[in-house]
Design a protein around this motif. Sequence first.
Motif, PDB file in Angstrom:
ATOM      1  N   SER A 141      12.287 -11.741  -6.270  1.00 35.01           N
ATOM      2  CA  SER A 141      12.939 -10.608  -5.593  1.00 35.01           C
ATOM      3  C   SER A 141      14.065 -10.108  -6.481  1.00 35.01           C
ATOM      4  N   TYR A 163       3.699 -15.749  -9.448  1.00 37.98           N
ATOM      5  CA  TYR A 163       2.679 -14.694  -9.323  1.00 37.98           C
ATOM      6  C   TYR A 163       1.529 -15.140  -8.417  1.00 37.98           C
ATOM      7  N   GLU A 201       3.644  -5.924  -4.949  1.00 45.26           N
ATOM      8  CA  GLU A 201       2.599  -5.153  -5.612  1.00 45.26           C
ATOM      9  C   GLU A 201       2.350  -5.684  -7.022  1.00 45.26           C
ATOM     10  N   TYR A 239       5.260  -5.178 -14.588  1.00 43.14           N
ATOM     11  CA  TYR A 239       6.486  -4.819 -15.300  1.00 43.14           C
ATOM     12  C   TYR A 239       7.342  -6.057 -15.582  1.00 43.14           C
ATOM     13  N   LEU A 240       7.297  -7.027 -14.681  1.00 40.92           N
ATOM     14  CA  LEU A 240       8.051  -8.265 -14.908  1.00 40.92           C
ATOM     15  C   LEU A 240       7.478  -9.036 -16.100  1.00 40.92           C
ATOM     16  N   PHE A 280       8.900  -8.846  -4.597  1.00 38.10           N
ATOM     17  CA  PHE A 280       7.747  -8.286  -5.303  1.00 38.10           C
ATOM     18  C   PHE A 280       6.477  -8.550  -4.482  1.00 38.10           C
ATOM     19  N   GLU A 302       4.493  -4.317  -9.858  1.00 39.10           N
ATOM     20  CA  GLU A 302       5.815  -4.923 -10.014  1.00 39.10           C
ATOM     21  C   GLU A 302       5.725  -6.187 -10.863  1.00 39.10           C
ATOM     22  N   GLN A 331      -3.195   1.785 -12.077  1.00 35.74           N
ATOM     23  CA  GLN A 331      -3.090   1.518 -10.649  1.00 35.74           C
ATOM     24  C   GLN A 331      -4.000   2.434  -9.838  1.00 35.74           C
ATOM     25  N   HIS A 382      14.774  -6.880  -2.896  1.00 35.69           N
ATOM     26  CA  HIS A 382      13.401  -6.397  -2.765  1.00 35.69           C
ATOM     27  C   HIS A 382      12.435  -7.445  -3.303  1.00 35.69           C
TER      28      HIS A 382
END
Length: 322
Positions: free
Chosen positions: A149, A230, A157, A163-164, A155, A160, A25, A153
């Motif tokens: 979400s 995405y 970024e 990681y998903l 997503f 995020e 990142q 929250h």
Amino acid sequence: MVDLRSRAGRFAIVGLLILLPLLLQQIDDYILHIAIIIGIYAILSLSLNVIVGYAGQFALGHAAFYGIGAYTAALLMLHGSASFWLALAAAAAVTGLFGLLLGSPVIRLRGDYLGIVTLGFGEIVRLIFVNWVDVTRGPMGLPGIPAPSLFGHAFTEKIEFYYLILALVLLTYFIINRIVHSGIGLNLLTIREDETLAQSVGIRPNPYKLLAFSLGACFAGVAGAYWAAYISYVSPDSFRYLDSVNILAMVILGGTASLPGSILGAILLVLAPEILRYMNDYRMMLLGLAIILMMIFKPSGFWGEKHRKYNFYGLAQKGGRK
């Protein structure tokens, strides 16, 4: 030196994958985007390997299941106000059902004939996406798909989303790995090698082939649902015949009936065009030449199938023959 085949080695790899984006990142979001695309294709490659590598069914329409999953999730989130998680489960169930429906009439076909039928299925599905304008909006696609979400929250970024997709890849690998290393996996390999022999020892090929089609389609639908969330947009152009060929190439290059090979094939065929991007006029030609050389000198793939030893009595206790 860490042995990648040991439990400690596997935990080390997972830990590296979890920590890697924190470093990436700081470099560029583009790197994270490539890592996410690798994850999507890793799920697609793993799912197709169940059909091609373990069941020995030559399928050329895997992008259709990918597209069905994407459109199912997109329509549920846009018009049904469903959450991403509900849409993900629904996409998996719907594509698994389509895999069962496709597999039922074609499981008696073999080789090129099966490939032609699955190719036709993929084109039919794509044309439905293009022409069913009232539902899919045709070539215009479906924009504005909401992001996932979790606990309120949303997503936003790329880290995020990384990681998903990492969690989905690990879950896919775990489930498929448990299945193919059980009695079911042995039966699938037996059917692939000699269907007549399998029948002679009491293995019924048709239920196992249907299971392979349904399982492969199910996880392709998961990848499609993730892709829709995405990108927040789906259109028929994302699910073409060439995408099916690309996924099949990942399975073959990585190694059929090899789950690590599926992931390796996805990494290679996603990274190769990016590495060769500076040679835009020649990159596809060079990539094709590399694939040809690979098939000549290493036809079993980079991480080909390893010979597995089975204990007959232990397998029989687990219900290996049914």
